[in-house]
Design an enzyme around this catalytic site. Structure first.
Site, short mmCIF file in Angstrom:
data_model
loop_
_atom_site.label_atom_id
_atom_site.label_comp_id
_atom_site.label_asym_id
_atom_site.label_seq_id
_atom_site.Cartn_x
_atom_site.Cartn_y
_atom_site.Cartn_z
N ASP A 1 -13.85 59.78 50.92
CA ASP A 1 -14.04 59.73 49.47
C ASP A 1 -12.82 59.17 48.76
O ASP A 1 -12.91 58.78 47.59
CB ASP A 1 -14.39 61.13 48.93
CG ASP A 1 -13.37 62.17 49.33
OD1 ASP A 1 -12.16 61.99 49.06
OD2 ASP A 1 -13.77 63.19 49.94
N ASP B 1 -8.30 65.26 56.90
CA ASP B 1 -9.21 65.65 55.82
C ASP B 1 -10.63 65.54 56.37
O ASP B 1 -11.39 64.65 56.02
CB ASP B 1 -8.98 64.70 54.64
CG ASP B 1 -9.90 65.00 53.46
OD1 ASP B 1 -10.62 66.02 53.51
OD2 ASP B 1 -9.92 64.19 52.51
N SER B 2 -10.97 66.48 57.24
CA SER B 2 -12.21 66.36 58.01
C SER B 2 -13.32 67.21 57.41
O SER B 2 -13.10 68.07 56.56
CB SER B 2 -11.95 66.84 59.45
OG SER B 2 -11.83 68.24 59.47
N PRO C 1 -19.64 65.19 63.84
CA PRO C 1 -18.63 64.18 64.17
C PRO C 1 -17.20 64.70 64.17
O PRO C 1 -16.33 64.13 64.82
CB PRO C 1 -18.83 63.11 63.08
CG PRO C 1 -19.72 63.70 62.04
CD PRO C 1 -20.49 64.79 62.70
#
Lengths: 277, 277, 277, 277
Positions: free
Chosen positions: A86, A155-156, A162
């Protein structure tokens, strides 16, 4: 009209918010991507039905995941964000004038495109000349870069689908290798209320790889329990022993004093960490 | 079986949790009282459909509303809790050995009875010989006691219905009069994310009555946004300048360091306070 | 992604369906208009949050509101539909070759436009040369036309908001006057399970104006209780004593036998009617 | 208090009703049994989260599953109900004076006990001297009784879990054998709107075993779509060609005229049946 989006934060707990409009939905190669316009939070990005960020509260998460590690390093020049498609973390990273290059390694290019289209307030810095967007596997990207980054920000999404590989010790070793001599990394590490066992494991895994491990907290109202943890692994700089100058930087959550206070943990969170050691 | 309790935290936001059993419901003279057994939080007490406390996370709120003011006062002997009919604040107050008498002024006697029956872990101290339960109007109780209490804790419901008078300046003046010479009070003051205007007004109101006003925060996962504020009005002791000895006291959230860190506010919360001044 | 639309069919009962997309929402002069794409029913039209019609089950309502009265009249030439801006009733009316002119008096022109854009399967006949769309107050339209229509179909929303006047006896008198010598009208008259008192009142009101009053039922899964009532007021033709030839007409619900069976009422529905007489 | 029970009637459609109290929940050997007190329907029995019956609308289902077959047989003396542990079908069966013995073969004895305790209006006839309750496998019970019953009523749950064997042709053959020379059976056969394929298969299976197969419909507001189907397999009596005398019997839904009208099917239901033949 009663149109509500519900995220099951656990199988027995949900957050539910009233929806004004569905701005976008698609099934990308990796996940379902949705942008909803909600009455409470404005536009929000959900991946596989999990809220990632909202216009109203994104400042908390993005400021806290970026400024704590970047102010811990005295002179961060090269920064890598893994995930974070983002663009919110990148936007905060680039507020640091010392940063010469910020890389974004996002596996799902569609998240980047959708964020650019529907969340320009968050994704705005992705077009900055200092930002380099690499669409691909963050794990592989890290393995291919040795000693290159002063700060890495993981920043997962949650550790399902995934992102699962981003929560393993092997990955933390790769991060160690990818960092410069005095580098450090931070990862979002879920909710102390609902993911105690995971936090405990992560903390131990990181502390077996890095000489300095620190966990800090922030209030994110759209995340489960409203209390979110971040864990730092650092080669030499200690995040609780820093001098911070925010002159000229515009922030809504982060302050130099809060940087330090965020590391002061409630007793039960201290016990979660101890439980893993 | 899909049986869910939903609290609309705002008209456009809800928390929803799966229910195992309805242990009790009644319409008292003042409000609907319900005790639900939930999968996520265990038993919870709801008044007029609003979660007041749950077995799983009550420690945060009760420790933080009690120990911060009680450790601010060097020798609290007489303590008053207004509201708080579940007994959780009293339980924490009575952990302080200096306390000789703790009064509970709760308007709705049924809340006390129901809590005793269904939430013994929380209400256990209501039968302590140092505890005096007074069923009646807290505002009137305060007006009838002058200079009597070292610490007053306003553990109220939200500022709608029976609790609305507990959020007015007139009430803060009564609290001033009811406090001993160096006394202080604390009130729960809602969510910075969703009640900014209210917090702003309260802070100004209190600071017009008390020489020292301070706001602090805690993470309460079952309250809106997960971030909860408390505001202290104090005649002479400053809660951020204290020496704390928790020896022999068993706590899950509060620590002496956290006492101080809780007053370090995010930038937007500082601005909420400034907005009212 | 858990995105659900819920219609509160009563304050204590709802139907909830999973939403794929929000195709359109607007606030017209009269009401909120929404077109949602749902997994269960396909596209649906909701007015002020109440489901009006869906792609999957619209055939039931539209066939039953149109063919029962049109086959009751031996030679319907001029037909008026009041409400019904989605065009579904008109589509069925125009399947009758005897019909020379079908008027649609819909108060909210936006319903017509939105239906044309998003529900072409339903609204398709609105562009037929025999169809005349009049945007305006149906009550006034009826008052201005005397003795003109062989059949009038009152395809209204629920008796709240703009449609409330369509459930009064005064309106039924206007319908009488607007009908030709042997004309008849039908109105949708809500759910016998949830609106017994209303049905009772309507039936009495109509029977005080028309020599023949008959109520019939159909199964509409998206309407409250799945059982829907229609009431006919007729000057001379009795809907249960008809000869029907559906040759060449394509229908999914209506059959000549069902025409008659629909008037055979469960005991409790007979009692609802008796209750009003 | 917002406490709602939601039944997912399909993965993408639900009915949701506001709950006053949870009267009972247990996990029996076979299923989760719950009795909820709801505002809309009064007390309701749910098995594995699926509404089986409610105080408010049970009359429809129980009258229609019992009286249609019992009035089809000119002199039913011995009747078997398979499933139906709530006792509602038995209650209706015993309204027929010709009936000398009514057997209930219910696999889950706890359903019977719970119904007796919480749903006495429905279960009242289970203590009638003509009623014989057999707790055990209905399939086995049928296999062990040859030529014994004039009417068999299969009042089962949905074709998942314990009831799945009650929807196979092998079972219909057993029913044939268990029936007396001119016997007939009826089974509840789900929703034409949502289970078309299943109805189609059942109808064909039965018609391969019985000379006369007939499907009829009733309006059950708490079942999916509100339209429910029942299928009869009969050795010699045709349910649409009967003389009925309801003198002295108290019913709320069933009437002799409705008996016949219930077999008049909408076009799409006729096509569902044809699709299987």
């Amino acid at each position: 009209m009663e149109l509500w989006f519900t995220e099951k934060q656990t199988p027995e707990l949900g957050i539910t918010c009233k929806v004004k409009d569905v701005l976008h939905t698609e099934k990308s190669q990796y996940q379902q991507i949705a942008v909803l316009d909600t009455y409470q939070f404005g536009r929000l990005l959900a991946l596989d039905g999990i809220i990632q960020t909202t216009i109203c509260d994104e400042f908390v998460y993005h400021e806290m995941i970026a400024h704590v590690p970047l102010f811990t390093h005295p002179n961060p020049k090269r920064v890598l964000v893994i995930g974070g498609g983002d663009g919110g973390a990148i936007r905060e990273v680039l507020k640091h004038k010392s940063v010469e290059a910020a890389y974004l390694a996002e596996i799902d290019g569609r998240v980047v495109e959708v964020s650019k289209q529907y969340l320009p307030e968050i994704s705005c810095a992705l077009d900055d000349p200092r930002c380099h967007v690499e669409i691909g596997d963050g794990i592989k990207f890290v393995q291919e870069h040795k000693g290159e980054f002063d700060v890495i920000i993981v920043d997962s999404t949650d550790p399902i689908g995934p992102a699962v590989g981003l929560f393993h010790q092997e990955f933390y070793r790769s991060l160690y290798d990818a960092l410069s001599d005095n580098g450090l990394f931070v990862a979002q590490t879920e909710s102390p209320f609902y993911n105690a066992g995971l936090i405990s494991d992560i903390y131990r895994s990181i502390s077996e790889v890095f000489p300095i491990t620190r966990l800090y907290l922030a209030h994110v109202p759209t995340y489960p329990g409203g209390m979110w943890s971040f864990t730092i692994g650092s080669k030499s700089y200690d995040p609780i022993d820093v001098r911070i100058d925010v002159k000229g930087m515009d922030m809504c959550y982060y302050t130099p004093e809060l940087h330090k206070a965020a590391f002061v943990l409630p007793e039960f969170v201290k016990n979660i960490i101890k439980g893993g050691l």
